[in-house]
Write a protein that holds these residues in place. Structure first.
Motif, PDB file in Angstrom:
ATOM      1  N   ILE A  53       0.835  -1.200   0.000  1.00  0.00           N
ATOM      2  CA  ILE A  53       0.000   0.000   0.000  1.00  0.00           C
ATOM      3  C   ILE A  53       0.875   1.258   0.000  1.00  0.00           C
ATOM      4  CG2 ILE A  53      -1.829   1.271   1.171  1.00  0.00           C
ATOM      5  CD1 ILE A  53      -2.661  -1.447  -0.044  1.00  0.00           C
ATOM      6  N   SER A  54       1.855   1.269   0.882  1.00  0.00           N
ATOM      7  CA  SER A  54       2.760   2.429   0.947  1.00  0.00           C
ATOM      8  C   SER A  54       3.970   2.272   0.036  1.00  0.00           C
ATOM      9  CB  SER A  54       3.240   2.628   2.390  1.00  0.00           C
ATOM     10  OG  SER A  54       4.024   1.517   2.814  1.00  0.00           O
ATOM     11  N   SER A  55       4.124   1.080  -0.568  1.00  0.00           N
ATOM     12  CA  SER A  55       5.304   0.754  -1.383  1.00  0.00           C
ATOM     13  C   SER A  55       6.589   0.949  -0.578  1.00  0.00           C
ATOM     14  CB  SER A  55       5.344   1.590  -2.668  1.00  0.00           C
ATOM     15  OG  SER A  55       4.247   1.287  -3.490  1.00  0.00           O
ATOM     16  N   ARG A  56       6.547   0.535   0.680  1.00  0.00           N
ATOM     17  CA  ARG A  56       7.691   0.730   1.572  1.00  0.00           C
ATOM     18  C   ARG A  56       8.311  -0.613   1.955  1.00  0.00           C
ATOM     19  NH1 ARG A  56       9.384   4.947   4.449  1.00  0.00           N
ATOM     20  NH2 ARG A  56       7.465   6.084   3.926  1.00  0.00           N
ATOM     21  N   ILE A  57       9.614  -0.686   1.809  1.00  0.00           N
ATOM     22  CA  ILE A  57      10.380  -1.851   2.268  1.00  0.00           C
ATOM     23  C   ILE A  57      11.045  -1.503   3.583  1.00  0.00           C
ATOM     24  CG2 ILE A  57      12.508  -3.165   1.822  1.00  0.00           C
ATOM     25  CD1 ILE A  57      11.671  -3.285  -1.113  1.00  0.00           C
ATOM     26  N   SER A  58      11.026  -2.445   4.521  1.00  0.00           N
ATOM     27  CA  SER A  58      11.723  -2.262   5.791  1.00  0.00           C
ATOM     28  C   SER A  58      12.430  -3.555   6.168  1.00  0.00           C
ATOM     29  CB  SER A  58      10.758  -1.831   6.896  1.00  0.00           C
ATOM     30  OG  SER A  58       9.786  -2.844   7.133  1.00  0.00           O
ATOM     31  N   THR A  59      13.297  -3.455   7.149  1.00  0.00           N
ATOM     32  CA  THR A  59      14.143  -4.596   7.512  1.00  0.00           C
ATOM     33  C   THR A  59      13.931  -5.041   8.952  1.00  0.00           C
ATOM     34  OG1 THR A  59      15.968  -3.111   8.116  1.00  0.00           O
ATOM     35  CG2 THR A  59      15.907  -3.918   5.835  1.00  0.00           C
ATOM     36  N   ASP A  60      12.771  -4.726   9.530  1.00  0.00           N
ATOM     37  CA  ASP A  60      12.539  -5.044  10.940  1.00  0.00           C
ATOM     38  C   ASP A  60      12.688  -6.529  11.223  1.00  0.00           C
ATOM     39  OD1 ASP A  60      12.041  -2.380  11.300  1.00  0.00           O
ATOM     40  OD2 ASP A  60       9.852  -2.579  11.426  1.00  0.00           O
ATOM     41  N   THR A  61      12.071  -7.358  10.374  1.00  0.00           N
ATOM     42  CA  THR A  61      12.128  -8.810  10.603  1.00  0.00           C
ATOM     43  C   THR A  61      13.555  -9.326  10.466  1.00  0.00           C
ATOM     44  OG1 THR A  61       9.840  -9.117   9.871  1.00  0.00           O
ATOM     45  CG2 THR A  61      11.290 -11.042   9.794  1.00  0.00           C
ATOM     46  N   ALA A  62      14.250  -8.891   9.422  1.00  0.00           N
ATOM     47  CA  ALA A  62      15.629  -9.332   9.216  1.00  0.00           C
ATOM     48  C   ALA A  62      16.546  -8.835  10.332  1.00  0.00           C
ATOM     49  CB  ALA A  62      16.125  -8.836   7.862  1.00  0.00           C
ATOM     50  N   ASP A  63      16.325  -7.609  10.805  1.00  0.00           N
ATOM     51  CA  ASP A  63      17.155  -7.072  11.885  1.00  0.00           C
ATOM     52  C   ASP A  63      16.941  -7.851  13.181  1.00  0.00           C
ATOM     53  OD1 ASP A  63      18.301  -5.135  10.286  1.00  0.00           O
ATOM     54  OD2 ASP A  63      16.820  -3.606  10.808  1.00  0.00           O
ATOM     55  N   GLY A  64      15.700  -8.266  13.425  1.00  0.00           N
ATOM     56  CA  GLY A  64      15.444  -9.088  14.603  1.00  0.00           C
ATOM     57  C   GLY A  64      16.183 -10.414  14.538  1.00  0.00           C
ATOM     58  N   LEU A  65      16.223 -10.993  13.341  1.00  0.00           N
ATOM     59  CA  LEU A  65      16.960 -12.236  13.136  1.00  0.00           C
ATOM     60  C   LEU A  65      18.450 -12.023  13.395  1.00  0.00           C
ATOM     61  CD1 LEU A  65      17.096 -15.190  12.114  1.00  0.00           C
ATOM     62  CD2 LEU A  65      17.135 -14.271   9.791  1.00  0.00           C
ATOM     63  N   LEU A  66      19.002 -10.948  12.864  1.00  0.00           N
ATOM     64  CA  LEU A  66      20.428 -10.655  13.069  1.00  0.00           C
ATOM     65  C   LEU A  66      20.746 -10.400  14.535  1.00  0.00           C
ATOM     66  CD1 LEU A  66      20.961  -8.332   9.990  1.00  0.00           C
ATOM     67  CD2 LEU A  66      22.004 -10.586  10.321  1.00  0.00           C
ATOM     68  N   ASP A  67      19.862  -9.719  15.228  1.00  0.00           N
ATOM     69  CA  ASP A  67      20.075  -9.485  16.660  1.00  0.00           C
ATOM     70  C   ASP A  67      20.129 -10.802  17.416  1.00  0.00           C
ATOM     71  OD1 ASP A  67      20.102  -6.758  16.281  1.00  0.00           O
ATOM     72  OD2 ASP A  67      18.026  -6.446  16.943  1.00  0.00           O
ATOM     73  N   PHE A  68      19.266 -11.733  17.034  1.00  0.00           N
ATOM     74  CA  PHE A  68      19.250 -13.034  17.716  1.00  0.00           C
ATOM     75  C   PHE A  68      20.513 -13.828  17.401  1.00  0.00           C
ATOM     76  CE2 PHE A  68      18.014 -17.488  18.232  1.00  0.00           C
ATOM     77  CZ  PHE A  68      17.506 -17.451  19.526  1.00  0.00           C
ATOM     78  N   VAL A  69      20.971 -13.768  16.161  1.00  0.00           N
ATOM     79  CA  VAL A  69      22.223 -14.437  15.798  1.00  0.00           C
ATOM     80  C   VAL A  69      23.361 -13.932  16.675  1.00  0.00           C
ATOM     81  CG1 VAL A  69      23.981 -14.597  13.980  1.00  0.00           C
ATOM     82  CG2 VAL A  69      21.567 -14.956  13.422  1.00  0.00           C
ATOM     83  N   LYS A  70      23.430 -12.619  16.857  1.00  0.00           N
ATOM     84  CA  LYS A  70      24.482 -12.026  17.685  1.00  0.00           C
ATOM     85  C   LYS A  70      24.333 -12.431  19.141  1.00  0.00           C
ATOM     86  CE  LYS A  70      26.601  -7.561  18.815  1.00  0.00           C
ATOM     87  NZ  LYS A  70      26.542  -6.090  18.564  1.00  0.00           N
ATOM     88  N   GLU A  71      23.093 -12.405  19.626  1.00  0.00           N
ATOM     89  CA  GLU A  71      22.820 -12.774  21.019  1.00  0.00           C
ATOM     90  C   GLU A  71      23.234 -14.206  21.314  1.00  0.00           C
ATOM     91  OE1 GLU A  71      18.734 -13.893  23.218  1.00  0.00           O
ATOM     92  OE2 GLU A  71      18.808 -11.824  22.448  1.00  0.00           O
ATOM     93  N   GLN A  72      23.028 -15.095  20.354  1.00  0.00           N
ATOM     94  CA  GLN A  72      23.345 -16.511  20.540  1.00  0.00           C
ATOM     95  C   GLN A  72      24.795 -16.834  20.183  1.00  0.00           C
ATOM     96  OE1 GLN A  72      21.159 -18.905  21.823  1.00  0.00           O
ATOM     97  NE2 GLN A  72      19.960 -17.063  22.277  1.00  0.00           N
ATOM     98  N   ASN A  73      25.540 -15.824  19.737  1.00  0.00           N
ATOM     99  CA  ASN A  73      26.953 -16.008  19.364  1.00  0.00           C
ATOM    100  C   ASN A  73      27.101 -17.077  18.286  1.00  0.00           C
ATOM    101  OD1 ASN A  73      29.729 -15.437  19.512  1.00  0.00           O
ATOM    102  ND2 ASN A  73      30.071 -17.097  20.983  1.00  0.00           N
TER     103      ASN A  73
END
Length: 303
Positions: A53-73
Motif C-alpha cells: 500500500i505504501s510501497s515501503r520496504i523495511s528490515t525489521d524482521t531481518a534485523d530481529g533475526l540478526l540481533d538473535f544471531v548475535k545474542e546466541q553467538n
C-alpha cells in the motif's frame, strides 16, 4: 520482532538446533539452524518486509533475526532459499551485507527455469537467466556441511520447478513441498508447477524415517491452534488431509487442480518474484534513485 520458537532438537546428538521465526503478515517461517559443537548456522527462507500500500520496504524482521544471531553467538555460514517465493520477499542480500558480505546465498539449480519464465513476464532486459545472481546452485543429493553436521539437498519440484528441501540430521526444511497435516499441501499452478511432481515430492518426504521432523515454510492454522513449525513424518503419514498414507496420485492431482483453479494470485506476487529472482537484490534505481516494480496488465482485445 517476537522472540523465536526454539524447537528442541531430536534425541540424536548429531541433530541440529532449530529456531523458528514466524512472520505473520505473510505466514512465513524463517529457520535459523545451528550446530552445537561449532556454533555455525544456516538461515533458511528469510523475509524482507514489504507493504504494497505504501510501497515501503523495511528490515525489521531481518534485523530481529540478526540481533538473535548475535545474542546466541552464532556464525552464519550459508543463507538458503527453498525456492523463488511468490508470496514474500527474501532478505538474503540484506542479510549477506550485514553479515560481512561473504556468506553465500544458495538455491536449487532449476532457478534458471524460473528466471527464464519471468524474464519475459516482467520484460527484464538485460537480465541473466543462468542463476548467477546466487552464489551456489544446488543439485539433488548435494551435501553441505553445517559445522560438524552433514546436510543433503533434496530436489522437491511441484510447487515450483526449482524447489528444494534441506535435510539436516533428522530434520527436513521442506519449504512449500508439504504443509502441516491440517493444512495439507501447497498450490501447484505456478509456471513450471505440477501436481504430479508435488505428489511425488511429498511422498519422497513421507518415505523418510517416521521420527524425522518436517519443518514447513508457511502455516495457515485453523482457528483452534497457533502456528506450528513442524510435524513428524509419522504424523504426516497418518493425518495430512491431502497426502496421508493411502492417497492415490490421480485422486490428489485431480483435487489439487480443482482447488488451484479457485485460488487468487498471492498478494505480493509481482514484488516478490522481481526481488527473489535476483537472490534478494532490488531492481536497479533510476537516475533519481527511485526503484520500481513492474506490473503486467492484461487488457481486452481491441481495447
Amino acid at each position: 520482532m517476537s522472540r523465536p520458537t526454539f524447537f528442541n532438537k531430536a534425541a540424536n546428538s548429531n541433530d541440529c538446533n532449530v529456531y523458528g521465526f514466524f512472520e505473520k503478515s505473510t505466514s512465513t517461517w524463517t529457520y535459523l539452524v545451528s550446530d552445537d559443537e561449532t556454533r555455525e548456522a544456516f538461515i533458511i527462507d528469510s523475509v524482507l518486509d514489504y507493504d504494497p500500500i505504501s510501497s515501503r520496504i523495511s528490515t525489521d524482521t531481518a534485523d530481529g533475526l540478526l540481533d538473535f544471531v548475535k545474542e546466541q553467538n552464532l556464525k552464519v555460514t550459508r543463507i538458503l532459499e527453498t525456492h523463488a517465493h511468490a508470496d514474500h520477499l527474501t532478505a538474503a542480500q540484506y542479510l549477506k551485507r550485514r553479515l560481512g558480505g561473504n556468506v553465500p546465498v544458495g538455491i536449487g539449480k532449476h532457478i534458471t527455469k524460473v528466471q527464464a519464465t519471468f524474464k519475459s513476464t516482467y520484460g527484464l532486459h538485460p537480465f541473466a537467466t543462468d542463476g548467477s545472481q546466487f552464489d551456489t546452485l544446488f543439485s539433488d543429493g548435494d551435501e553441505v556441511k553445517l559445522g560438524s553436521l552433514k546436510s543433503q539437498v533434496l530436489h522437491l519440484p511441484g510447487h515450483t520447478p526449482d524447489h528444494v528441501g534441506y535435510l539436516i540430521g533428522e530434520s527436513v526444511f521442506t519449504g512449500d513441498s508439504i504443509f502441516m497435516p491440517d493444512v495439507g499441501s501447497a498450490r501447484s499452478d505456478f509456471p513450471g508447477g505440477s501436481a504430479t511432481d508435488l505428489f511425488a515430492s511429498a511422498n519422497r518426504l513421507l518415505a523418510l524415517p517416521p521420527h524425522y521432523r518436517l519443518y514447513v515454510g508457511h502455516d495457515y492454522p485453523p482457528t483452534e491452534r497457533q502456528e506450528t513449525g513442524y510435524a513428524t513424518v509419522a504424523e504426516q503419514r497418518e493425518m495430512n488431509k491431502h497426502l496421508k498414507s493411502g492417497t492415490g496420485e490421480n485422486e490428489f492431482v485431480e483435487w489439487r487442480a480443482e482447488r488451484d483453479a479457485t485460488l487468487a494470485s498471492p498478494r505480493l506476487l509481482h514484488a516478490s518474484l522481481q526481488v527473489n529472482l535476483r537472490a534478494g537484490a532490488l531492481p536497479d534505481a533510476d537516475e533519481e534513485g527511485r526503484i520500481f516494480f513492474k506490473l503486467p496488465v492484461r487488457v481486452p482485445a481491441g481495447f
